[in-house]
Write an enzyme that holds these catalytic residues in place. Structure first.
Site, PDB file in Angstrom:
ATOM      1  N   HIS C  57       0.730  -1.337   0.137  1.00 17.14           N
ATOM      2  CA  HIS C  57       0.082  -0.021  -0.088  1.00 17.14           C
ATOM      3  C   HIS C  57       0.816   1.274   0.106  1.00 17.14           C
ATOM      4  O   HIS C  57       0.325   2.342   0.333  1.00 17.14           O
ATOM      5  CB  HIS C  57      -0.826  -0.185   1.145  1.00 17.14           C
ATOM      6  CG  HIS C  57      -1.760  -1.083   1.472  1.00 17.14           C
ATOM      7  ND1 HIS C  57      -2.552  -1.664   0.537  1.00 17.14           N
ATOM      8  CD2 HIS C  57      -1.759  -2.094   2.215  1.00 17.14           C
ATOM      9  CE1 HIS C  57      -3.283  -2.685   0.907  1.00 17.14           C
ATOM     10  NE2 HIS C  57      -2.740  -3.000   2.068  1.00 17.14           N
ATOM     11  N   HIS C 219      -6.931  -4.310  -0.899  1.00 16.84           N
ATOM     12  CA  HIS C 219      -6.113  -5.728  -1.088  1.00 16.84           C
ATOM     13  C   HIS C 219      -6.812  -6.482  -2.159  1.00 16.84           C
ATOM     14  O   HIS C 219      -6.433  -7.488  -2.328  1.00 16.84           O
ATOM     15  CB  HIS C 219      -6.509  -6.713   0.117  1.00 16.84           C
ATOM     16  CG  HIS C 219      -5.907  -5.872   1.610  1.00 16.84           C
ATOM     17  ND1 HIS C 219      -6.944  -5.038   2.276  1.00 16.84           N
ATOM     18  CD2 HIS C 219      -4.735  -5.780   2.173  1.00 16.84           C
ATOM     19  CE1 HIS C 219      -6.106  -4.826   3.332  1.00 16.84           C
ATOM     20  NE2 HIS C 219      -5.059  -4.818   3.049  1.00 16.84           N
TER      21      HIS C 219
END
Ligand SMILES: Nc1ncnc2c1ncn2[C@@H]1O[C@H](COP(=O)(O)OP(=O)(O)O)[C@@H](O)[C@H]1O
Ligand SMILES: Nc1ncnc2c1ncn2[C@@H]1O[C@H](COP(=O)(O)OP(=O)(O)O)[C@@H](O)[C@H]1O
Ligand SMILES: [Mg+2]
Ligand SMILES: [Mg+2]
Ligand SMILES: [Mg+2]
Ligand SMILES: [Mg+2]
Lengths: 333, 212, 333, 212
Positions: C57, C219
């Site tokens: 991320h 995700h």
């Protein structure tokens, strides 16, 4: 083609409008002809810096407009040099009476269109100097080609020349330091995937699932050679080799190292690239004293990276460290 | 049977039409050895030209029309082809001067000036795999046709035919100017997009003269 | 799978090593257990801020370590929460005697692992408070699910809580302001393409050439609904609708607007999204007073975007504006 | 024919083997309704367990071995499954106490404690489409087998069989815990990866007991 756009014809216009809305504290935007100028332009007595080129390389150039860097950026259509009109208008808009420096990446279209604009500005009594950036070592033989391309090294040219202008250097001095940066920076890139120009709707080139393009240009121009995918460290070796040989960089040099993402590369990958690049430089006794990692000069959604190495001396380091306040690069204020 | 403003505007209209028709083909040629925008660039330019064409005064000369194309292309196309073709039309306009009618010699002078303008700005030589490889054979063929006493329409047809052959003949070449020069040997086998578009523009000139 | 990596097993380790090499002026790195800490940690008397979560991320969370933001970031394996050991070690490393705030995105794994670490830290005499970030309005019914996910709003929580800690607020006050930010921020995202987790080697989900996933998680978790590709403005409407209804935001509100790239989205597209989002807010009488556009909370190379809106008051604005110096967010110094 | 340390370490070894064997299958189940890391997470964890297993002292009890698994999974797996399975092993170790040999009642107590540990941490109920949907049927079946006077191996076989059925039975469910809960109706038709891996681990326990 999957893109967050409305109409391919309006991509640049709408993106610039969004940029204006998001960064109204830093810039003002002229919509016709289209250019992005520093909010407080023209800064009286300061050399104005204008750059530009095809769109699709963001944050270059609009993201670098602001205190300590560019006075104006002129976005062309995607991957297409802007025409002389907006370049001329931007030049006039940022002329604070001390002349204007054009920073032009070495592509035939950019060179010709900026040339015309500079002629017209000159006819209007504005002194214009032009610096052509050509840092891409992937293009081997400059004698029999259009010359080396201008790629990510442009960021260093704009940052450092911008700092020189901000401290009050005159046009000749700003142009000289810009030339000096260009003379001391080398870049080479790699693509893992092509990009899709909105109006074309098709990938700029085809790469098999296991192929990469070494020496890619920032417009999806095919590069130096196409090879099978390799581990990141090997790819870094392929990019750094020609860079370091070219100047050449030598043991004892201090350098700025930029690992630039092509637009679609995850940051973890850029840092994996940075890691090995820094190791290779350290092994050669070259000291990295300044670093940039991120998306600075992109090719839309292309996956890949470019590595730039700039040889620093005290003057360049001081100018690099000087405060800058733009949408994409900011420190010191 | 010399060529006047009707021929000039017909040529311009036909140019706009063929550029739009071949937009994707030109994009694809440019994708192969450039950056994939050539068809889009020219289509944008000629669309802008078409929007202005009706503004020409009724007594406009061929030179006026060519100058309109020149300034419009320069201010709308961008890239390499914008300034190059723009300069070509600008020089062509200069060669046409204030004449209302162009005879064979004037047509050859116009084409020559256009070609010279491109060389002036772009510094390409024959064989560099650029639009010059369409223009120079066209100019040579036009001059030969003039010397052979052909009509204006025949001169333009000869020019277009030579330009088409010239465009095809760029295929085996390595490029030494423009983006394709970065490719080295890998440009071999691909036709230069600018040479191809110039051959289309010259064929448009000949087709317009046929109707005239 | 085409990635600039060496071995999928070493992605996190090597990326963190690269981060350390590039940002040695800002951070120090512990390699075993792995965490990134502010160079000058522990700052005596200051509340320490620790966040973390799965890698992939970036720049979240390592890019937000530094003056005025996080004291430490704990990277797990790609898309996998870190284990308690490194969280505990980071917590100890940044405890300056004023306690430590854990900023945790609301995923079962993150919550459980941070919980264990907090218990262990407490047993060692460190006072720990935990704030769970759950800003994703894509998840509809929080009663019968694991609750809303924590996504890009986390950046606002970390920035503003970091500023509160930097000015000397105590642990309760820092935790309160973090809760306040979380209570006032709403986010929703869209994916145009999936991403490929290195160890999986396959896309996280499949999307047809003309499909997009509305309400995507960071995700690559499938989202709220799969629809046909639409113009950017329509997609923005789909994202903003649920966001604005949820708090709800009202005419007269001042807000910070973040248009976040999922990692593979060209900047032109983000600004096209920003343009329409700002228009929609203006039409509703909501005033955008602060803006962020760029890659802040990504999903590897996923193409897509998320929009976050944070309702501001004077306190939050002042804390947002306070100086910050991290690899990914910097102003005021 | 009670179960001692040999059974425990056989179980652990067999667990590591099946997790590695089914790594991709578990990744794919998790890709469908989660984030695609479950197989990788468990494989990383059990690989770490295997590296430590030989360090167990020769006089280690089943409880010692289970505690080693617990602490290793907690410190290497991460994600949701790391703390949940870690807690399961930790509670199982507690139930096993310092005993050298586990009879049927002890085996049932161990399984029950493991399941309760997962519920304690994760707060899932039966039917929430989680690993609990493998564990709870397993515990119930084990208790029933014990009540029916079965051997330890038979008890574990019953548990594994029930867990397998429980994992399959997650397919039609909507998830209410974990990442799959974000999917709503779209989770229907997919087997829960954690339920599947738990059924593999319980089958490994039964297989280890068969050999014992
Ligand atoms: N120096 C030059 N002289 C003549 N023609 C050139 C030169 N450089 C490029 N060209 C022509 O321009 C064409 C490319 O035009 P275009 O794609 O519109 O611009 P760009 O290369 O800037 O994208 C080439 O195919 C070539 O024919
Ligand atoms: N609250 C919970 N209680 C029980 N099991 C859970 C819970 N949340 C998740 N799980 C289990 O964890 C599995 C996912 O594990 P894993 O993929 O390793 O972690 P993550 O979801 O963090 O990526 C799910 O399939 C489910 O069986
Ligand atoms: Mg171009
Ligand atoms: Mg082109
Ligand atoms: Mg995970
Ligand atoms: Mg998972």
């Amino acid at each position: 083609m999957k893109k967050l756009i409305n109409d391919p014809k309006n991509v640049v216009e709408e993106a610039v409008a969004g940029f204006e809305a998001a960064h109204g504290d830093l810039v003002t935007v002229s919509h016709d002809p289209i250019f992005i100028a520093r909010k407080d332009a023209p800064v009286s007595g300061k050399v104005g810096l204008v750059s530009g080129g095809g769109s699709g390389h963001e944050p270059l150039h609009g993201g670098f407009v602001g205190y300590g860097m560019l006075d104006a950026a002129v976005p062309g259509a995607v991957f297409t040099s802007p025409t002389p009109d907006p370049i001329l208008a931007a030049t006039k808009a940022v002329d604070g009476g001390a002349g204007v420096l054009h920073i032009v990446k070495n592509y035939t279209g950019d060179v010709l269109n900026f040339e015309t604009a500079a002629d017209l500005a000159g006819a209007d009594g504005i002194e214009v100097r032009t610096v052509i950036v050509d840092d891409d070592v992937a293009v081997k033989d400059s004698l029999y080609t259009a010359g080396r391309r201008g790629v990510a090294g442009t960021v260093f040219v704009e940052k450092i020349a911008g700092a020189a202008a901000e401290r009050g250097d005159d046009l000749a001095a700003v142009a000289d330091v810009a030339e000096k940066v260009n003379a001391n920076v080398r870049t080479m890139g790699v693509a893992l995937t092509p990009c899709v120009v909105p109006h074309a709707g098709e990938p700029s080139f085809e790469l098999a699932d296991d192929e990469i393009e070494i020496g890619i240009g920032i417009h999806g121009e095919p590069g130096r050679e196409r090879i099978k995918l390799e581990p990141a460290d090997k790819i870094v070796d392929r990019l750094l080799g020609p860079i370091l040989e070219d100047l050449p960089f030598a043991s004892g040099d201090k350098v700025a190292l930029m690992v630039n993402g092509m637009g679609g590369t995850p940051q973890v990958e850029l840092y994996i690239v940075y890691r090995h690049a820094a190791q290779v430089l350290a092994d050669k006794g070259i000291e990295v004293t300044r670093s940039l990692v991120g998306n600075f000069v992109t090719s839309l959604e292309m996956q890949g990276t470019s590595i730039s190495v700039l040889k620093l001396d005290d003057e360049l380091t001081e100018l690099y460290d000087a405060p800058v306040q733009t949408a994409a690069l900011r420190w010191g204020r | 049977m010399s060529l006047g403003i009707t021929w000039t505007t017909d040529w311009i209209r036909e140019s706009a039409r063929v550029v739009a028709e071949h937009r994707v083909e030109l994009i694809n040629l440019d994708r192969a050895i450039g950056d994939g925008d050539h068809g889009e660039n020219l289509d944008r330019g000629y669309t802008a030209v078409m929007a202005k064409l009706d503004d020409l005064p009724p007594d406009a000369t061929p030179g006026d029309a060519l100058k309109l194309v020149a300034t419009t292309l320069i201010s709308t196309v961008g890239g390499a082809s914008g300034p190059l073709l723009g300069t070509a039309y600008l020089k062509a306009a200069g060669a046409a001067g204030a004449e209302k009618e162009l005879d064979g010699a004037a047509v050859v002078a116009l084409l020559t000036a256009a070609r010279d303008g491109i060389v002036l700005r772009g510094k390409a030589e024959s064989g560099d795999k650029t639009m010059i490889d369409a223009w120079t054979p066209a100019v040579d063929a036009a001059a030969a046709a003039l010397a052979a006493g052909k009509t204006e329409a025949e001169i333009l047809d000869a020019a277009a035919t030579a330009a088409e052959a010239g465009a095809v003949a760029t295929e085996p070449l390595v490029a030494r100017k423009g983006r394709a020069s970065y490719l080295g040997e890998r440009a071999i086998g691909h036709r230069d997009p600018g040479a191809q578009s110039s051959s289309l523009l010259l064929r448009a000139a000949a087709d317009a003269a046929k109707g005239a």
